[in-house]
Design an enzyme around this catalytic site. Structure first.
Site, PDB file in Angstrom:
ATOM      1  N   CYS A  78      24.160 -18.230 -11.093  1.00 48.97           N
ATOM      2  CA  CYS A  78      22.878 -18.823 -11.469  1.00 48.97           C
ATOM      3  C   CYS A  78      21.750 -18.060 -10.785  1.00 48.97           C
ATOM      4  O   CYS A  78      21.827 -17.714  -9.617  1.00 48.97           O
ATOM      5  CB  CYS A  78      22.877 -20.310 -11.152  1.00 48.97           C
ATOM      6  SG  CYS A  78      21.723 -20.841  -9.908  1.00 48.97           S
ATOM      7  N   GLU A  79      20.717 -17.767 -11.581  1.00 49.25           N
ATOM      8  CA  GLU A  79      19.645 -16.921 -11.047  1.00 49.25           C
ATOM      9  C   GLU A  79      18.716 -17.674 -10.094  1.00 49.25           C
ATOM     10  O   GLU A  79      17.890 -17.070  -9.423  1.00 49.25           O
ATOM     11  CB  GLU A  79      18.841 -16.293 -12.194  1.00 49.25           C
ATOM     12  CG  GLU A  79      18.034 -17.264 -13.020  1.00 49.25           C
ATOM     13  CD  GLU A  79      17.355 -16.591 -14.209  1.00 49.25           C
ATOM     14  OE1 GLU A  79      17.823 -15.534 -14.645  1.00 49.25           O
ATOM     15  OE2 GLU A  79      16.348 -17.149 -14.673  1.00 49.25           O
ATOM     16  N   HIS A  81      19.868 -19.878  -7.598  1.00 51.05           N
ATOM     17  CA  HIS A  81      20.489 -20.084  -6.285  1.00 51.05           C
ATOM     18  C   HIS A  81      21.513 -19.024  -5.912  1.00 51.05           C
ATOM     19  O   HIS A  81      22.070 -19.059  -4.819  1.00 51.05           O
ATOM     20  CB  HIS A  81      21.182 -21.454  -6.240  1.00 51.05           C
ATOM     21  CG  HIS A  81      20.275 -22.595  -6.562  1.00 51.05           C
ATOM     22  ND1 HIS A  81      20.160 -23.122  -7.841  1.00 51.05           N
ATOM     23  CD2 HIS A  81      19.414 -23.296  -5.783  1.00 51.05           C
ATOM     24  CE1 HIS A  81      19.278 -24.104  -7.827  1.00 51.05           C
ATOM     25  NE2 HIS A  81      18.805 -24.240  -6.602  1.00 51.05           N
ATOM     26  N   HIS A 148      28.173 -26.050 -12.659  1.00 44.52           N
ATOM     27  CA  HIS A 148      27.273 -25.255 -11.819  1.00 44.52           C
ATOM     28  C   HIS A 148      27.461 -25.642 -10.360  1.00 44.52           C
ATOM     29  O   HIS A 148      27.236 -26.802  -9.997  1.00 44.52           O
ATOM     30  CB  HIS A 148      25.819 -25.513 -12.227  1.00 44.52           C
ATOM     31  CG  HIS A 148      25.495 -24.983 -13.592  1.00 44.52           C
ATOM     32  ND1 HIS A 148      24.619 -23.953 -13.798  1.00 44.52           N
ATOM     33  CD2 HIS A 148      25.958 -25.331 -14.817  1.00 44.52           C
ATOM     34  CE1 HIS A 148      24.543 -23.691 -15.092  1.00 44.52           C
ATOM     35  NE2 HIS A 148      25.341 -24.523 -15.728  1.00 44.52           N
TER      36      HIS A 148
HETATM   37 ZN   LIG Z   1      21.268 -22.937  -9.664  1.00 47.15          ZN
END
Ligand SMILES: [Zn+2]
Length: 188
Positions: A78-79, A81, A148
Site C-alpha cells: 500500500c502506497e 503505509h 490490507h
Molecule cells: Zn495503507
C-alpha cells in the site's frame, strides 16, 4: 534494482532503526537494512524493471464469449503505509478480432502491476487499462478482493475485513447482463 539504489535504501533503513529507538548494531538487526533493501528490490521491481510486454495472442473461434481467470493470487504494498495488501484478482475479457490472450499471461500481468506502491482501487484500473491497451478486446472486467495489513494490524484494527474493488470497460460497462455474468462467475 541497481547497487546504488540498494545502498540508499540500506542507509535509510538504518536511520529508521535508529529513529525508532533500536540499536542498529544489535546482532539481530545488524543485517536488516541489507535484507530490506534486497526485499524492496523484489517487491517494487516493476518501478525499475522494463515494462511488461509479453502479450502472446492466439487465433481463436471465440468472437463474443467471456474468458475469465479467477483467483489470481497477488501481493502488493500500500502506497500510504508501505505495508502489504494481498488477495485475489479476477479478470474477465471478451475477445475481439478472434484473438485470445495466452492464459498464463494474466497472472504475469497482475504480478507486474502489483510490484510497486499502490492502492487497491488503482491496481484494479491499471490491470484493465494495460489489457485494453495491448489486447484486442470488446470489454474487460477486473475485481480484486484483498486484505490490507494497514487495516488489520494498526489504526482501526479490523482483522477480518476484505476490501473489494471492481472496474469495467467496454461491453462490461455498457451491458448489465455481461456484468451480472461476471459477478456470478467470480462468486461460484
Ligand atoms: Zn495503507
Amino acid at each position: 534494482m541497481e547497487e546504488k539504489q540498494q545502498q540508499i535504501i540500506e542507509a535509510a533503513v538504518k536511520q529508521i532503526l535508529l529513529a525508532i529507538g533500536e540499536d542498529p548494531e544489535r546482532p539481530g538487526v545488524k543485517n536488516t537494512p541489507k535484507r530490506v533493501a534486497k526485499m524492496y528490490g523484489e517487491v517494487f521491481a516493476s518501478l525499475t524493471e522494463p515494462e511488461f510486454d509479453d502479450y502472446a495472442l492466439f487465433d481463436s473461434l471465440n468472437t463474443d464469449d467471456m474468458v475469465l481467470v479467477k483467483d489470481i493470487q497477488f501481493y502488493s504494498m500500500c502506497e500510504h503505509h508501505l505495508l502489504p495488501f494481498f488477495g485475489n484478482v479476477h479478470i474477465a475479457y471478451v475477445p475481439d478480432q478472434k484473438k485470445v490472450l495466452g492464459l498464463s499471461k494474466l497472472p504475469r500481468l497482475v504480478n507486474y502491476c502489483a510490484k510497486r506502491p499502490s492502492v487497491q482501487e488503482d491496481l484494479t484500473i491499471m490491470i484493465a487499462d494495460k489489457l485494453v491497451a495491448n489486447v484486442p478486446v470488446k470489454g474487460v472486467a477486473v475485481a480484486i478482493e484483498a486484505e490490507h495489513m494497514c487495516m488489520t494490524m494498526r489504526g482501526v484494527k479490523s482483522p477480518h475485513s476484505v476490501t473489494k474493488t471492481f472496474h469495467y470497460q467496454g461491453v462490461f460497462k455498457t451491458d448489465p447482463e455481461r456484468k451480472r455474468d461476471f459477478l456470478r462467475a467470480i462468486q461460484s
